[in-house]
Design a protein around this motif. Sequence first.
Motif, PDB file in Angstrom:
ATOM      1  N   PHE C 268       0.824  -1.197   0.000  1.00  0.00           N
ATOM      2  CA  PHE C 268       0.000   0.000   0.000  1.00  0.00           C
ATOM      3  C   PHE C 268       0.866   1.258   0.000  1.00  0.00           C
ATOM      4  O   PHE C 268       0.571   2.225  -0.717  1.00  0.00           O
ATOM      5  CB  PHE C 268      -0.933   0.002   1.211  1.00  0.00           C
ATOM      6  N   VAL C 269       1.926   1.234   0.780  1.00  0.00           N
ATOM      7  CA  VAL C 269       2.770   2.432   0.850  1.00  0.00           C
ATOM      8  C   VAL C 269       3.343   2.735  -0.521  1.00  0.00           C
ATOM      9  O   VAL C 269       3.271   3.879  -1.012  1.00  0.00           O
ATOM     10  CB  VAL C 269       3.886   2.216   1.893  1.00  0.00           C
ATOM     11  N   GLY C 270       3.883   1.696  -1.171  1.00  0.00           N
ATOM     12  CA  GLY C 270       4.486   1.892  -2.483  1.00  0.00           C
ATOM     13  C   GLY C 270       3.471   2.317  -3.521  1.00  0.00           C
ATOM     14  O   GLY C 270       3.719   3.214  -4.334  1.00  0.00           O
ATOM     15  N   VAL C 271       2.294   1.673  -3.482  1.00  0.00           N
ATOM     16  CA  VAL C 271       1.269   2.002  -4.476  1.00  0.00           C
ATOM     17  C   VAL C 271       0.793   3.434  -4.299  1.00  0.00           C
ATOM     18  O   VAL C 271       0.692   4.204  -5.261  1.00  0.00           O
ATOM     19  CB  VAL C 271       0.089   1.015  -4.371  1.00  0.00           C
ATOM     20  N   ASN C 272       0.527   3.808  -3.059  1.00  0.00           N
ATOM     21  CA  ASN C 272       0.046   5.168  -2.827  1.00  0.00           C
ATOM     22  C   ASN C 272       1.065   6.198  -3.276  1.00  0.00           C
ATOM     23  O   ASN C 272       0.708   7.263  -3.786  1.00  0.00           O
ATOM     24  CB  ASN C 272      -0.276   5.365  -1.339  1.00  0.00           C
ATOM     25  N   GLU C 273       2.334   5.851  -3.075  1.00  0.00           N
ATOM     26  CA  GLU C 273       3.391   6.769  -3.480  1.00  0.00           C
ATOM     27  C   GLU C 273       3.415   6.907  -5.002  1.00  0.00           C
ATOM     28  O   GLU C 273       3.477   7.996  -5.544  1.00  0.00           O
ATOM     29  CB  GLU C 273       4.718   6.185  -3.002  1.00  0.00           C
ATOM     30  N   ALA C 274       3.350   5.712  -5.669  1.00  0.00           N
ATOM     31  CA  ALA C 274       3.480   5.717  -7.127  1.00  0.00           C
ATOM     32  C   ALA C 274       2.214   6.210  -7.807  1.00  0.00           C
ATOM     33  O   ALA C 274       2.278   6.749  -8.912  1.00  0.00           O
ATOM     34  CB  ALA C 274       3.816   4.300  -7.612  1.00  0.00           C
ATOM     35  N   ALA C 275       1.054   6.023  -7.148  1.00  0.00           N
ATOM     36  CA  ALA C 275      -0.205   6.348  -7.812  1.00  0.00           C
ATOM     37  C   ALA C 275      -0.305   7.829  -8.133  1.00  0.00           C
ATOM     38  O   ALA C 275      -0.876   8.221  -9.155  1.00  0.00           O
ATOM     39  CB  ALA C 275      -1.385   5.934  -6.942  1.00  0.00           C
ATOM     40  N   THR C 276       0.282   8.653  -7.273  1.00  0.00           N
ATOM     41  CA  THR C 276       0.158  10.091  -7.504  1.00  0.00           C
ATOM     42  C   THR C 276       0.902  10.519  -8.757  1.00  0.00           C
ATOM     43  O   THR C 276       0.652  11.593  -9.288  1.00  0.00           O
ATOM     44  CB  THR C 276       0.722  10.864  -6.295  1.00  0.00           C
ATOM     45  N   ARG C 277       1.790   9.651  -9.244  1.00  0.00           N
ATOM     46  CA  ARG C 277       2.518  10.001 -10.473  1.00  0.00           C
ATOM     47  C   ARG C 277       1.731   9.640 -11.724  1.00  0.00           C
ATOM     48  O   ARG C 277       2.132   9.983 -12.828  1.00  0.00           O
ATOM     49  CB  ARG C 277       3.868   9.283 -10.493  1.00  0.00           C
ATOM     50  N   LEU C 278       0.626   8.912 -11.559  1.00  0.00           N
ATOM     51  CA  LEU C 278      -0.185   8.543 -12.712  1.00  0.00           C
ATOM     52  C   LEU C 278      -0.904   9.765 -13.269  1.00  0.00           C
ATOM     53  O   LEU C 278      -1.068  10.784 -12.585  1.00  0.00           O
ATOM     54  CB  LEU C 278      -1.222   7.497 -12.313  1.00  0.00           C
ATOM     55  N   THR C 279      -1.367   9.615 -14.526  1.00  0.00           N
ATOM     56  CA  THR C 279      -2.149  10.698 -15.110  1.00  0.00           C
ATOM     57  C   THR C 279      -3.502  10.760 -14.413  1.00  0.00           C
ATOM     58  O   THR C 279      -4.180   9.753 -14.284  1.00  0.00           O
ATOM     59  CB  THR C 279      -2.398  10.424 -16.606  1.00  0.00           C
ATOM     60  N   PHE C 280      -3.881  11.967 -14.011  1.00  0.00           N
ATOM     61  CA  PHE C 280      -5.163  12.108 -13.335  1.00  0.00           C
ATOM     62  C   PHE C 280      -6.289  11.769 -14.310  1.00  0.00           C
ATOM     63  O   PHE C 280      -6.366  12.328 -15.408  1.00  0.00           O
ATOM     64  CB  PHE C 280      -5.321  13.540 -12.818  1.00  0.00           C
ATOM     65  N   GLY C 281      -7.149  10.842 -13.901  1.00  0.00           N
ATOM     66  CA  GLY C 281      -8.283  10.474 -14.742  1.00  0.00           C
ATOM     67  C   GLY C 281      -7.901   9.711 -15.986  1.00  0.00           C
ATOM     68  O   GLY C 281      -8.729   9.528 -16.879  1.00  0.00           O
ATOM     69  N   GLY C 282      -6.636   9.272 -16.075  1.00  0.00           N
ATOM     70  CA  GLY C 282      -6.193   8.545 -17.255  1.00  0.00           C
ATOM     71  C   GLY C 282      -6.849   7.173 -17.361  1.00  0.00           C
ATOM     72  O   GLY C 282      -7.449   6.682 -16.402  1.00  0.00           O
ATOM     73  N   PRO C 283      -6.744   6.547 -18.541  1.00  0.00           N
ATOM     74  CA  PRO C 283      -7.391   5.244 -18.716  1.00  0.00           C
ATOM     75  C   PRO C 283      -6.808   4.168 -17.800  1.00  0.00           C
ATOM     76  O   PRO C 283      -7.523   3.279 -17.361  1.00  0.00           O
ATOM     77  CB  PRO C 283      -7.134   4.906 -20.191  1.00  0.00           C
ATOM     78  N   LEU C 284      -5.505   4.257 -17.508  1.00  0.00           N
ATOM     79  CA  LEU C 284      -4.881   3.204 -16.700  1.00  0.00           C
ATOM     80  C   LEU C 284      -5.463   3.180 -15.294  1.00  0.00           C
ATOM     81  O   LEU C 284      -5.941   2.140 -14.820  1.00  0.00           O
ATOM     82  CB  LEU C 284      -3.367   3.439 -16.650  1.00  0.00           C
ATOM     83  N   VAL C 285      -5.450   4.317 -14.632  1.00  0.00           N
ATOM     84  CA  VAL C 285      -5.913   4.332 -13.249  1.00  0.00           C
ATOM     85  C   VAL C 285      -7.411   4.035 -13.197  1.00  0.00           C
ATOM     86  O   VAL C 285      -7.908   3.361 -12.294  1.00  0.00           O
ATOM     87  CB  VAL C 285      -5.554   5.677 -12.581  1.00  0.00           C
ATOM     88  N   THR C 286      -8.142   4.483 -14.233  1.00  0.00           N
ATOM     89  CA  THR C 286      -9.569   4.173 -14.285  1.00  0.00           C
ATOM     90  C   THR C 286      -9.775   2.663 -14.410  1.00  0.00           C
ATOM     91  O   THR C 286     -10.623   2.075 -13.715  1.00  0.00           O
ATOM     92  CB  THR C 286     -10.217   4.897 -15.473  1.00  0.00           C
ATOM     93  N   ALA C 287      -8.984   2.040 -15.284  1.00  0.00           N
ATOM     94  CA  ALA C 287      -9.125   0.592 -15.464  1.00  0.00           C
ATOM     95  C   ALA C 287      -8.806  -0.140 -14.169  1.00  0.00           C
ATOM     96  O   ALA C 287      -9.532  -1.055 -13.751  1.00  0.00           O
ATOM     97  CB  ALA C 287      -8.202   0.121 -16.587  1.00  0.00           C
ATOM     98  N   ILE C 288      -7.719   0.258 -13.516  1.00  0.00           N
ATOM     99  CA  ILE C 288      -7.350  -0.395 -12.257  1.00  0.00           C
ATOM    100  C   ILE C 288      -8.504  -0.298 -11.271  1.00  0.00           C
ATOM    101  O   ILE C 288      -8.917  -1.276 -10.646  1.00  0.00           O
ATOM    102  CB  ILE C 288      -6.077   0.251 -11.677  1.00  0.00           C
ATOM    103  N   CYS C 289      -9.054   0.925 -11.150  1.00  0.00           N
ATOM    104  CA  CYS C 289     -10.114   1.119 -10.163  1.00  0.00           C
ATOM    105  C   CYS C 289     -11.360   0.339 -10.536  1.00  0.00           C
ATOM    106  O   CYS C 289     -12.027  -0.230  -9.670  1.00  0.00           O
ATOM    107  CB  CYS C 289     -10.450   2.610 -10.058  1.00  0.00           C
ATOM    108  N   LEU C 290     -11.693   0.297 -11.825  1.00  0.00           N
ATOM    109  CA  LEU C 290     -12.904  -0.421 -12.220  1.00  0.00           C
ATOM    110  C   LEU C 290     -12.753  -1.911 -11.971  1.00  0.00           C
ATOM    111  O   LEU C 290     -13.678  -2.574 -11.494  1.00  0.00           O
ATOM    112  CB  LEU C 290     -13.229  -0.147 -13.693  1.00  0.00           C
TER     113      LEU C 290
END
Lengths: 183, 97, 741
Positions: C268-290
């Motif tokens: 969780f620590v690593g993911v939370n750290e790295a997640a903020t570097r993702l594109t906001f609202g990008g397809p990747l983070v949307t797919a992960i969340c869905l």
Amino acid sequence: MEHYPLFYTFHFYLFGLVAVASAILFVTRRSPVSAAMWLVSTMFSLAALYVMLDAPFIGVIQVLVYAGAIMVVFLFVIMLLNLGQASEIADVRSQGWRLAAGLVGLALLAEIFALTRSSSVSGLTLAPGTAARAVNDAGAVGMVAGPLFTTYLLPFEITSVLLLAAIVGSVMIGKQRRAADAR
Amino acid sequence: MLAEAIFFSAVLFTIGVIGVLTRRNAIIIFMCVELMLNAVNLSFVAFARAYGVAGQIFVFFVMTVAAAEAAVGLAIIIALFRHKQTVNLQNINLLRG
Amino acid sequence: MLLQHEVSAVGHPLAGTVAEWLWLLPLLPLLGFVINGLLSLVPATVLGPGDPDIAHGAEGAHGEAGHGVAVHAHDSADDHGAHGDDHHRVVRHRFAWLTSIVGPAVLAVAFGLAVAIFLAMRGVGEMSAPFVQRYFSWMPAGSLRIDAAFQLDQLSMVMILVITGVGTLIHLFSVGYMQDDPGYPRYFAYLNLFVAFMLVLVLGASYPVLFVGWEGVGLCSYLLIGFWFSEKANADAGKKAFIVNRIGDFGLLIAMFLLFANLGALDFVGVNEAATRLTFGGPLVTAICLFMFLGCTGKSAQIPLYIWLPDAMAGPTPVSALIHAATMVTAGVYLIARSSVLFSMAPVAGLTVTVIGALTAIFAATIGLKQWDIKKVLAYSTVSQLGYMFIGVGSGAYVAGIFHLVTHAFFKALLFLGSGSVIFAMHAAYHHTGSHEDAQDMRNMGGLSRYMRVTWVLMWIATLAIAGVPFFAGFFSKDEILGSVFLRARESTLADASWLGIPGSSVLYAAYALGLAAALLTAIYMTRMMLYTFHGPNRTGEKERDHLGEAPWIMTGPLVVLGVLSLFGGWLNLPALTSFLGPVGALDRWLEPVVGESARRVTSGVAPEPAHNVELALVGSAVAIALLGIIIAAVRLKPARLVPKAQAPEEHGIERVLANKYYVDEAYDRVVVEPTVGISRGVLWKGIDQGIIDSVFVNGSARLARGVASLGSWIQSGQVGTYAWVLVIGVLAVLGAFTIR
């Protein structure tokens, strides 16, 4: 190149050819007894060759053990089983098989010669006459006995165990089974 | 004389092989095997003269093994003959798969 | 990276405190599982009347523990004939007394430890980083490095307290409820194992460890739904839950694969750290969340995968309370709150969660209106309330979602345990007279308030709480969710995004409206349940009536505690409006280090402080809706007109559709199950399995082996001469090879 007197060379070839001729007769005889006798002849010739090759003790052993003991046992068994009867005579394979066997033999000879020709271990070769001097120095028996009871002592002792095992084994196998045992 | 001895040795060995291949009598085949052993002994003795006495020791061992083999082998042949009333190998196929 | 973690754990304020004993939390229930599991291997002894020979025969036939004899017919007793005369025999396990001690005790100790850890956390004051404890390297493979590690932060602390606290109460209740079941130790073994896995789920410091707990609770859920597996319906319900959950788990797995492939981290620590570097609202983070949300719809029973939860009521009622109301089904809410950083980066995914939550809330509530089985009503109510939680976490109001999770755990556990108490009494009454009537059908109840006063009062508290009547626990949490959605509809990153072409703010307003409507329905169906169960004339039966009575103290005791919690659970997070009641927003402040940043990202950095009148209007409308629902139910429903189930007329029209749950199960059967079975049977079984695999690979390999073997057998003629020929030819070949060389 070592030089050999003609007398020596002649007898070497003589015994060699006798051995080969006896061997050919041995494999071609139908009767087991005559085949065995021709084999004894081959072995005598070989014993002569051994003596000529500076191995007089081996030559003597060849006569005693091979030509004497082993071949006598073979003859004993042949006579014991009463072979040589008509039913056992037809043991030679047909013409085609013999031809094939001859070809295989020729091929084998050719390969052996090719191999002996190609490889030589000249670096290990002893000076000519070394073996003859050894016979003179240590005696015919001592020449073999020396290494046999020093360097090769353990294999020598193991052969005694082997012989014991062979004796026990052959007695057990050859023993006539009683009716009770057969069940 | 090394080459000649090897020549005779090879010829005798080949005769032994041909004997094994052409005969069907168990005792004859056995004797052919003895012939092959003798042929090898000849080359051992010849090599012993050229390269040292160890060859003769080998011959000694070969003879011992041959004697043991002859004893056991002939015992087997006798047992086989008792069982099958023949030493013709064509009639013996106990090892058939 | 790894070293840093270790150092941070060492330098952490919690290092050296009682929090070091974190690992003991799941280990204690696991110990209980081992002990009770071993006890369950001992067969049950037969007490009381009944032919022992028959009982032994039954035991022999079932091999172990005699659980083939379903003595307690607490299950959905649709087919009573199956019980036969076993009904009249009491089979109590020889070691029931030991189980009664061990089962709840391990939970109580774990709860004590949890409280101690909580106090330690309170003691250290501000704690911004989670307390991570590594135990060993679990999966080191290439750049993938997963440690068996636990993580303690404010969010997992809340979950631990709920799980162990409510869990202890439900364990105590189970002692009374399940004692006379021959499979009593087995029951407690499963229950303890469940708690152990649930704690692993909330304590895991990485997605894979969480997934272990996630799958483990799924397994225990399956085992407990099918606890009375000698009846096929129960075993089928267990299978259904398991299979439907697999569909969701596949989504969670894909989400994890995507996380690892793109962020290179799974903790969780690593993911939370790295997640903020993702594109906001990008397809990747949307797919992960869905994909992650797909896992949540399975575990937390949301559309379209909610269908397993109502069937899960086949399990013992305390199981429904613990697993299918208070803890396991909230795992999805926990997961989204845990992944709040990811979800706050993906407005579209957040809107999806909100929409699904709102639809589930209203959909399940309508079905709940027409259910007759008391547990089914509660089951659909749970689905509906879970929908509320997803509205909360989906719209970025993570604290509100968790808040509702906690209060829901209180009042829904109380409702389930109360219904368990009712069923217990009903069953005991029918048991005495040997009747085979349905002990769970509300048409067979009525007027129970005269016989079970404690249960009646407590159930009303819970009902008022779930309906959202002011100052009960549910009022605060539900109100916070609806208020948050309303505010975020006005201004947030969600409102700026668009969902399937619809502006986000419209979506959120719609979700708010649906939430209000569902609140109305909730009040109606809960009041309906209370009226039919406890009020009006009694319909149990003339003879049975004399045997109705309150449950023993071991069952009512936990009910009382939960009643108090349902009353005062709202004090955990009081809104500003009710500052006269006590400190405002305690849970908000507590969870701030975990979800605060994500929540602010959703609200574009502005704290959603509504105008005073807006807030008053929101609260007023919610209260009005709740009271309206209760009044509608009280006026419109006539418990006196009800007849027992056996004489009940058939339903018509919309009633029938609701009673049959919109025929969703049938539709799934037609659309998904039947084609799957057809393809499996026609193509996979007959075609591929029998046609190709069996004939070519299975029989073909056998034929090949036989062919090769017969060739070998033919070669082995037994002719020595032939062997000699082969040998010599071989020698020729070898020598020839030397010659040619």
